[in-house]
Design a protein around this motif. Structure first.
Motif, PDB file in Angstrom:
ATOM      1  N   PRO A 198       0.814  -1.218   0.000  1.00  0.00           N
ATOM      2  CA  PRO A 198       0.000   0.000   0.000  1.00  0.00           C
ATOM      3  C   PRO A 198       0.851   1.273   0.000  1.00  0.00           C
ATOM      4  CG  PRO A 198      -0.652  -1.507   1.765  1.00  0.00           C
ATOM      5  CD  PRO A 198       0.647  -2.000   1.234  1.00  0.00           C
ATOM      6  N   LYS A 199       0.497   2.211  -0.866  1.00  0.00           N
ATOM      7  CA  LYS A 199       1.193   3.495  -0.863  1.00  0.00           C
ATOM      8  C   LYS A 199       0.708   4.371   0.285  1.00  0.00           C
ATOM      9  CE  LYS A 199       1.858   3.572  -5.892  1.00  0.00           C
ATOM     10  NZ  LYS A 199       1.515   4.279  -7.160  1.00  0.00           N
ATOM     11  N   VAL A 200      -0.538   4.130   0.695  1.00  0.00           N
ATOM     12  CA  VAL A 200      -1.165   4.942   1.751  1.00  0.00           C
ATOM     13  C   VAL A 200      -1.531   4.037   2.919  1.00  0.00           C
ATOM     14  CG1 VAL A 200      -3.095   6.450   2.331  1.00  0.00           C
ATOM     15  CG2 VAL A 200      -2.059   6.579   0.050  1.00  0.00           C
ATOM     16  N   VAL A 201      -1.146   4.462   4.111  1.00  0.00           N
ATOM     17  CA  VAL A 201      -1.450   3.724   5.333  1.00  0.00           C
ATOM     18  C   VAL A 201      -2.231   4.646   6.263  1.00  0.00           C
ATOM     19  CG1 VAL A 201      -0.527   2.525   7.358  1.00  0.00           C
ATOM     20  CG2 VAL A 201       0.609   2.282   5.130  1.00  0.00           C
ATOM     21  N   ILE A 202      -3.400   4.190   6.690  1.00  0.00           N
ATOM     22  CA  ILE A 202      -4.204   4.941   7.655  1.00  0.00           C
ATOM     23  C   ILE A 202      -4.235   4.149   8.950  1.00  0.00           C
ATOM     24  CG2 ILE A 202      -6.475   5.867   8.207  1.00  0.00           C
ATOM     25  CD1 ILE A 202      -6.983   6.139   5.204  1.00  0.00           C
ATOM     26  N   ILE A 203      -3.741   4.773  10.004  1.00  0.00           N
ATOM     27  CA  ILE A 203      -3.711   4.124  11.313  1.00  0.00           C
ATOM     28  C   ILE A 203      -4.745   4.802  12.207  1.00  0.00           C
ATOM     29  CG2 ILE A 203      -2.337   3.575  13.347  1.00  0.00           C
ATOM     30  CD1 ILE A 203       0.116   3.463  11.582  1.00  0.00           C
ATOM     31  N   LYS A 204      -5.760   4.028  12.593  1.00  0.00           N
ATOM     32  CA  LYS A 204      -6.851   4.543  13.417  1.00  0.00           C
ATOM     33  C   LYS A 204      -6.478   4.413  14.899  1.00  0.00           C
ATOM     34  CE  LYS A 204      -9.350   1.472  11.391  1.00  0.00           C
ATOM     35  NZ  LYS A 204     -10.441   0.565  10.982  1.00  0.00           N
ATOM     36  N   LYS A 205      -6.755   5.508  15.635  1.00  0.00           N
ATOM     37  CA  LYS A 205      -6.439   5.518  17.057  1.00  0.00           C
ATOM     38  C   LYS A 205      -7.680   5.797  17.908  1.00  0.00           C
ATOM     39  CE  LYS A 205      -2.672   7.758  18.198  1.00  0.00           C
ATOM     40  NZ  LYS A 205      -2.061   6.666  19.007  1.00  0.00           N
ATOM     41  N   GLY A 206      -8.840   5.417  17.382  1.00  0.00           N
ATOM     42  CA  GLY A 206     -10.082   5.546  18.134  1.00  0.00           C
ATOM     43  C   GLY A 206     -10.373   6.970  18.548  1.00  0.00           C
ATOM     44  N   GLU A 207     -10.581   7.166  19.838  1.00  0.00           N
ATOM     45  CA  GLU A 207     -10.916   8.496  20.357  1.00  0.00           C
ATOM     46  C   GLU A 207      -9.750   9.474  20.259  1.00  0.00           C
ATOM     47  OE1 GLU A 207     -11.556   8.652  24.604  1.00  0.00           O
ATOM     48  OE2 GLU A 207     -10.349   6.837  24.897  1.00  0.00           O
ATOM     49  N   HIS A 208      -8.585   8.984  19.815  1.00  0.00           N
ATOM     50  CA  HIS A 208      -7.418   9.852  19.673  1.00  0.00           C
ATOM     51  C   HIS A 208      -7.134  10.199  18.212  1.00  0.00           C
ATOM     52  CE1 HIS A 208      -6.760   9.238  23.895  1.00  0.00           C
ATOM     53  NE2 HIS A 208      -6.655   7.937  23.722  1.00  0.00           N
ATOM     54  N   GLY A 209      -8.079   9.943  17.313  1.00  0.00           N
ATOM     55  CA  GLY A 209      -7.932  10.381  15.933  1.00  0.00           C
ATOM     56  C   GLY A 209      -7.337   9.334  15.010  1.00  0.00           C
ATOM     57  N   ALA A 210      -6.768   9.814  13.904  1.00  0.00           N
ATOM     58  CA  ALA A 210      -6.213   8.905  12.890  1.00  0.00           C
ATOM     59  C   ALA A 210      -5.026   9.559  12.196  1.00  0.00           C
ATOM     60  CB  ALA A 210      -7.287   8.538  11.867  1.00  0.00           C
TER      61      ALA A 210
END
Length: 306
Positions: A198-210
């Motif tokens: 993947p060229k793009v990685v999105i890391i989700k941090k719940g109530e702390h955003g992304a």
């Protein structure tokens, strides 16, 4: 552009410190498609349901102009069912019941009219199923977005690496990013995952955003502080659906537009958690959504003279 959303359409029964539900509408594809539809995107679902699936829930998809030609109904089967109970911090939960039912032998069949979809959102399913979806596309999608989880890292590693190598964007939470990459630093984790495909990685941090990673660029989307959080179920799928839906509706796959898309996804997810299930998404008005986007802008707006 057209968005193809592949994932579960399900029944959920949810208990949180603020209440509980009987069986209600749920599933990754449900949240993804509702979020995308709220943005005016053309979205079609590929999934499977049982003969017990309520006609009222079918009407939810029709009412929101969501295509369900790719949803197979098995009359003598039962719809996938999940039940869970959230802890007081709402970040951790216990799975009480998982009944795969018709999902156990699910083999997605992409309708011919949708095999040319420009954007494909692969909801959380077995990697082998996700691979079969891409194999059925008549043309290479302009963007493939993958959602996965630690369960597949533990049980289907080889297949998971295969699908990861074929996608453009991956969305996972911070713990999953660390497990997948073997790196504790999320910056290093994202770089390692990018080498997998993947060229793009999105890391989700719940109530702390992304966090949004693209090459050496990083963008952070905050999570809006909310007074009421009733049910986190589906928030991650809503986020992904908002992200994919915005890119679909704007027909712009640039990094700058992805930054806007991640804010839109965060805003939609902030509504999902305020009610149980899909209730808030179903009844969300354009005015409410516009006001929420303004709140996000105000959250990070500041003047500083360098």
């Amino acid at each position: 552009m057209k968005l193809l959303a592949v994932g579960t359409v399900a029944y959920d029964a949810i208990e949180t410190p603020f209440g509980k539900t009987d069986k209600i509408l749920g599933g990754a594809a449900t949240y993804i498609s509702l979020a995308a539809a709220k943005l005016g995107a053309e979205v079609n679902i590929v999934s499977v349901i049982g003969g017990d699936f309520k006609s009222d829930y079918i009407e939810v998809f029709h009412k929101n102009s969501i295509g369900i030609e790719g949803v197979k109904k098995i009359e003598d089967g039962k719809t996938f069912f999940w039940s869970g109970k959230y802890h007081i911090d709402m970040n951790n939960r216990d799975t009480l019941i998982t009944e795969l039912n018709v999902l156990e032998n699910f083999e997605p069949q992409i309708p011919d009219s949708q095999k040319n979809s420009e954007i494909v959102m692969l909801g959380n399913l077995h990697p082998a199923i996700q691979l079969s979806v891409l194999a059925q596309m008549s043309v290479k999608p302009k963007l493939v977005i993958l959602d996965t989880m630690d369960f597949w890292m533990n049980t289907a590693w080889d297949s998971l690496l295969q699908i990861i190598s074929k996608v453009d964007v991956i969305t996972i939470n911070d713990a999953e990013a660390r497990q997948l990459s073997g790196e504790y630093s999320l910056v290093k984790a994202a770089k390692k995952i990018q080498t997998m495909g993947p060229k793009v990685v999105i890391i989700k941090k719940g109530e702390h955003g992304a966090l949004l990673f693209n090459e050496n660029k990083v963008f952070f989307a905050p999570a809006l502080p909310l007074e009421d959080v009733f049910d986190p179920t589906g928030a991650g799928d809503t986020f992904a659906g908002g992200f994919a839906g915005y890119l679909t509706q704007t027909a712009d796959l640039s990094y700058d537009n992805m930054k806007k898309a991640i804010i839109v996804g965060s805003a939609l997810a902030s509504f999902t958690v305020e009610k149980f299930g899909t209730d808030k998404l179903q009844n969300l008005s354009s005015t409410e959504f516009e006001n929420r986007l303004t709140e996000f802008k105000n959250l990070t707006d500041y003047n500083y003279r360098f």
